[in-house]
Design an enzyme around this catalytic site. Structure first.
Site, PDB file in Angstrom:
ATOM      1  N   PHE A   1      -9.909   0.802   0.501  1.00  0.00           N
ATOM      2  CA  PHE A   1      -9.580  -0.061   1.627  1.00  0.00           C
ATOM      3  C   PHE A   1     -10.294  -1.393   1.460  1.00  0.00           C
ATOM      4  O   PHE A   1     -11.516  -1.449   1.345  1.00  0.00           O
ATOM      5  CB  PHE A   1      -9.975   0.591   2.963  1.00  0.00           C
ATOM      6  CG  PHE A   1      -9.303  -0.080   4.122  1.00  0.00           C
ATOM      7  CD1 PHE A   1      -8.000   0.258   4.479  1.00  0.00           C
ATOM      8  CD2 PHE A   1      -9.946  -1.087   4.841  1.00  0.00           C
ATOM      9  CE1 PHE A   1      -7.359  -0.389   5.537  1.00  0.00           C
ATOM     10  CE2 PHE A   1      -9.314  -1.726   5.891  1.00  0.00           C
ATOM     11  CZ  PHE A   1      -8.020  -1.376   6.243  1.00  0.00           C
ATOM     12  N   VAL A   2      -9.502  -2.458   1.412  1.00  0.00           N
ATOM     13  CA  VAL A   2     -10.066  -3.782   1.105  1.00  0.00           C
ATOM     14  C   VAL A   2      -9.907  -4.719   2.305  1.00  0.00           C
ATOM     15  O   VAL A   2      -8.987  -4.577   3.099  1.00  0.00           O
ATOM     16  CB  VAL A   2      -9.395  -4.400  -0.145  1.00  0.00           C
ATOM     17  CG1 VAL A   2      -9.867  -3.709  -1.410  1.00  0.00           C
ATOM     18  CG2 VAL A   2      -7.868  -4.353  -0.049  1.00  0.00           C
TER      19      VAL A   2
ATOM     20  N   ASP B   1       0.860  -1.192   0.000  1.00  0.00           N
ATOM     21  CA  ASP B   1       0.000   0.000   0.000  1.00  0.00           C
ATOM     22  C   ASP B   1       0.896   1.241   0.000  1.00  0.00           C
ATOM     23  O   ASP B   1       1.297   1.724  -1.074  1.00  0.00           O
ATOM     24  CB  ASP B   1      -0.933  -0.072   1.213  1.00  0.00           C
ATOM     25  CG  ASP B   1      -2.085   0.913   1.142  1.00  0.00           C
ATOM     26  OD1 ASP B   1      -1.926   1.964   0.520  1.00  0.00           O
ATOM     27  OD2 ASP B   1      -3.158   0.655   1.715  1.00  0.00           O
TER      28      ASP B   1
HETATM   29  O1  LIG Z   1       2.325  -0.975   2.386  1.00  0.00           O
HETATM   30  P1  LIG Z   1       1.873  -0.626   3.765  1.00  0.00           P
HETATM   31  O2  LIG Z   1       1.167   0.703   3.812  1.00  0.00           O
HETATM   32  O3  LIG Z   1       2.995  -0.696   4.767  1.00  0.00           O
HETATM   33  O4  LIG Z   1       0.754  -1.660   4.194  1.00  0.00           O
HETATM   34  C1  LIG Z   1       0.902  -3.037   4.033  1.00  0.00           C
HETATM   35  C2  LIG Z   1       0.874  -3.749   5.342  1.00  0.00           C
HETATM   36  O5  LIG Z   1      -0.282  -3.369   6.086  1.00  0.00           O
HETATM   37  C3  LIG Z   1      -0.984  -4.512   6.512  1.00  0.00           C
HETATM   38  O6  LIG Z   1      -0.531  -4.938   7.768  1.00  0.00           O
HETATM   39  P2  LIG Z   1      -1.163  -4.363   9.120  1.00  0.00           P
HETATM   40  O7  LIG Z   1      -0.297  -3.295   9.682  1.00  0.00           O
HETATM   41  O8  LIG Z   1      -2.589  -4.017   8.902  1.00  0.00           O
HETATM   42  O9  LIG Z   1      -1.059  -5.625  10.079  1.00  0.00           O
HETATM   43  P3  LIG Z   1      -1.769  -7.048   9.855  1.00  0.00           P
HETATM   44  O10 LIG Z   1      -0.972  -7.787   8.823  1.00  0.00           O
HETATM   45  O11 LIG Z   1      -1.686  -7.683  11.195  1.00  0.00           O
HETATM   46  O12 LIG Z   1      -3.177  -6.813   9.409  1.00  0.00           O
HETATM   47  C4  LIG Z   1      -0.639  -5.545   5.456  1.00  0.00           C
HETATM   48  O13 LIG Z   1      -0.814  -6.855   5.967  1.00  0.00           O
HETATM   49  C5  LIG Z   1       0.775  -5.232   5.112  1.00  0.00           C
HETATM   50  O14 LIG Z   1       1.698  -5.919   5.929  1.00  0.00           O
HETATM   51  O1  HPA Z   2      -6.542  -1.811   2.092  1.00  0.00           O
HETATM   52  C1  HPA Z   2      -6.112  -2.395   3.113  1.00  0.00           C
HETATM   53  N1  HPA Z   2      -6.899  -3.256   3.800  1.00  0.00           N
HETATM   54  C2  HPA Z   2      -6.465  -3.910   4.900  1.00  0.00           C
HETATM   55  N2  HPA Z   2      -5.246  -3.767   5.385  1.00  0.00           N
HETATM   56  C3  HPA Z   2      -4.406  -2.925   4.742  1.00  0.00           C
HETATM   57  N3  HPA Z   2      -3.133  -2.611   5.025  1.00  0.00           N
HETATM   58  C4  HPA Z   2      -2.738  -1.750   4.098  1.00  0.00           C
HETATM   59  N4  HPA Z   2      -3.720  -1.483   3.210  1.00  0.00           N
HETATM   60  C5  HPA Z   2      -4.795  -2.228   3.613  1.00  0.00           C
END
Ligand SMILES: O=P(O)(O)OC[C@H]1O[C@H](OP(=O)(O)OP(=O)(O)O)[C@H](O)[C@@H]1O
Ligand code: HPA
Length: 233
Positions: free
Chosen positions: A194-195, A145
Site C-alpha cells: 500500500f503506497v 490495483d
Molecule cells: O485498481 P483499483 O483497485 O480499482 O484501485 C485504483 C483506484 O483506487 C484509488 O482511488 P480511491 O478509491 O482510493 O479514491 P481516491 O482517488 O479519491 O483516492 C486510485 O486513485 C484509483 O482510482
Molecule cells: O496502494 C494504494 N495506495 C493508495 N490508494 C490506492 N488505491 C488503490 N491502491 C492504492
C-alpha cells in the site's frame, strides 16, 4: 515636581522591562520545537520517515517517459484527457504539461478505498465531466490495483459515446488483478504494497508527499495514534 513611585515604576517597566519581554517572547525557538508534534508528523513530509519506493527524481523521469510514449502514439491529434479524481491530480498536472497535442481536460470522480487499504464499493460521479462524444479519450489514473476502477470507467466512457478510449496510469501493482483489461500506458510497475504520496492517500491524507512511500504497519500505527482509529466505511 518629583516623580511618584508609581510613575517611576511604570517608566521603568515601559522603557526597560517590556522591550526585553517582547524580544524574549518573539525570540525564535529552534524548529521543530515550536510546532506541536501531531501537526509536524502529519504535515511535514520529510519527518514521516516512510520507506521511499520512488523518489522525486524517479517520479519525474517516469512521468516524462510516459508523456513521451503518449506523444508518440497520438502525434498531433486532439486528445481529451479524463483524470480520475482524486488520486490522479498530481499526475494530471505533471503529465499534461508534457503533452504536445491540443488537449481538453475533464474529470470524473471514482472512489472505492474510502478510509482503508482495501477496495470496497465503487462510487462514480461523472457530474463534472465534459462532453466526450466522438472524441479520442485518454483516461488517466494514479494506480491500477485490482483494476476495477479502470474497467468500470473505460466502459462508462464508451457508453458516453467516446470514439476511442485508452488509459494511462502512473503505477501498476504487480499482483493478480480482478479484471481482464490492462492500462495502455504504465509509468512504473510496483510491488503489491500500500503506497501513498504523489496524489495517493490513506484516509485522504499524504497526497502531498512529493515522493511515493510505502505505508507499513508502523506508519499505520502512528497514523492512528495521531488521528484516531480507522474510519468506518
Ligand atoms: O485498481 P483499483 O483497485 O480499482 O484501485 C485504483 C483506484 O483506487 C484509488 O482511488 P480511491 O478509491 O482510493 O479514491 P481516491 O482517488 O479519491 O483516492 C486510485 O486513485 C484509483 O482510482
Ligand atoms: O496502494 C494504494 N495506495 C493508495 N490508494 C490506492 N488505491 C488503490 N491502491 C492504492
Amino acid at each position: 515636581m518629583p516623580e511618584s513611585i508609581l510613575a517611576a515604576s511604570h517608566r521603568f517597566f515601559n522603557q526597560l522591562v517590556q522591550p526585553w519581554g517582547n524580544m524574549l517572547r518573539c525570540r525564535r525557538v529552534p524548529w521543530p520545537a515550536r510546532i506541536p508534534p501531531d501537526i509536524t508528523a502529519f504535515s511535514h513530509p520529510r519527518l514521516l520517515n516512510m520507506k521511499t519506493l520512488l523518489d522525486e527524481q524517479q517520479l519525474e523521469r517516469g512521468v516524462s517517459e510516459l508523456a513521451q510514449r503518449i506523444n508518440d502514439h497520438y502525434g498531433s491529434r486532439p486528445l481529451t484527457v479524463v483524470a480520475v479524481m482524486t488520486g490522479s491530480l498530481i499526475l494530471l498536472a505533471d503529465l499534461i504539461r508534457r503533452l504536445n497535442m491540443p488537449i481538453r481536460v475533464g474529470v470524473v470522480q471514482a472512489s472505492s478505498y474510502r478510509g482503508g487499504t482495501r477496495s470496497g464499493e465503487l462510487l462514480v460521479n461523472a457530474a463534472m465531466l465534459i462532453n466526450i462524444r466522438d472524441r479520442e479519450v485518454l483516461l488517466i489514473d494514479d494506480i491500477f490495483d485490482t483494476g476495477r476502477t479502470l474497467e468500470r470507467l473505460l466502459e462508462d466512457m464508451r457508453q458516453m459515446g467516446a470514439q476511442d478510449v485508452k488509459s494511462a496510469v502512473l503505477l501498476q501493482k504487480n499482483r493478480q488483478h480482478d479484471v481482464q483489461v490492462r492500462p495502455d500506458f504504465v509509468a512504473f510497475e510496483i510491488p503489491d504494497e500500500f503506497v501513498v504520496g504523489y496524489g495517493l492517500d490513506y484516509e485522504d491524507m499524504y497526497r502531498n508527499l512529493p515522493y511515493l512511500g510505502v505505508l507499513e504497519q508502523a506508519d499505520l500505527d502512528r497514523h492512528h495514534a495521531l488521528h484516531g482509529p480507522a474510519i468506518d466505511r
